[in-house]
Motif scaffolding. Structure first.
Motif, PDB file in Angstrom:
ATOM      1  N   THR A  19      47.514 105.079  19.828  1.00 18.18           N
ATOM      2  CA  THR A  19      46.974 104.979  21.206  1.00 18.18           C
ATOM      3  C   THR A  19      45.837 105.711  21.203  1.00 18.18           C
ATOM      4  N   VAL A  22      43.003 103.740  20.269  1.00 24.62           N
ATOM      5  CA  VAL A  22      42.513 102.844  21.284  1.00 24.62           C
ATOM      6  C   VAL A  22      41.765 103.379  22.341  1.00 24.62           C
ATOM      7  N   GLN A  23      41.947 104.499  22.622  1.00 22.53           N
ATOM      8  CA  GLN A  23      41.395 105.293  23.743  1.00 22.53           C
ATOM      9  C   GLN A  23      39.884 105.462  23.288  1.00 22.53           C
ATOM     10  N   THR A  26      37.822 102.204  23.318  1.00 20.22           N
ATOM     11  CA  THR A  26      37.615 101.693  24.714  1.00 20.22           C
ATOM     12  C   THR A  26      36.623 102.716  25.382  1.00 20.22           C
ATOM     13  N   THR A  42      44.375 102.028  29.517  1.00 22.84           N
ATOM     14  CA  THR A  42      45.085 102.309  28.308  1.00 22.84           C
ATOM     15  C   THR A  42      45.583 103.758  28.402  1.00 22.84           C
TER      16      THR A  42
END
Length: 121
Positions: A19, A22-23, A26, A42
């Motif tokens: 996670t 992904v942060q 993005t 997210t």
């Protein structure tokens, strides 16, 4: 040593690191001129992953008679993730971006430690 729930801890560390990755991805899109919608959308997954991580660390420690070090590290990460949300909400990118990189790095180190062959000791 009986360390029940260690598999759950392994899964939670990977989920948390994923996670945070992904942060970071993005955030890169946001910083290169994107809308930031995906970064904001997210963000709650990091919260879910952090809760999962804390629960797993508590179970390993209290129920599985494992080391408390994973709970200590997870608690520090929880505090830093909370700071990250506050700083990100304020728009202070000079703190938010380096802290995000540090969080991902710390979560990666935690994954390596939990997945090491001698981690249950």
């Amino acid at each position: 040593m009986n360390v029940r729930f260690f598999g759950l801890l392994k899964a939670s560390t990977v989920f948390l690191a994923a996670t945070l990755l992904v942060q970071g991805i993005t955030a890169g899109q946001l910083l290169s001129g994107g809308s930031g919608g995906l970064h904001h959308a997210t963000g709650p997954f990091v919260t879910v992953a952090m809760v999962f991580q804390i629960v797993a660390a508590v179970l390993v420690w209290r129920v599985g008679n494992g080391s408390a070090r994973y709970l200590v590290v997870s608690t520090v990460l929880l505090v830093l993730v909370s700071v990250q949300f506050l700083v990100g909400g304020s728009g202070d990118l000079a703190v938010h971006v380096p802290l995000g990189v540090a969080l991902f790095g710390a979560s990666t180190v935690l994954v390596a430690q939990v997945w090491a062959p001698r981690a249950r000791e």
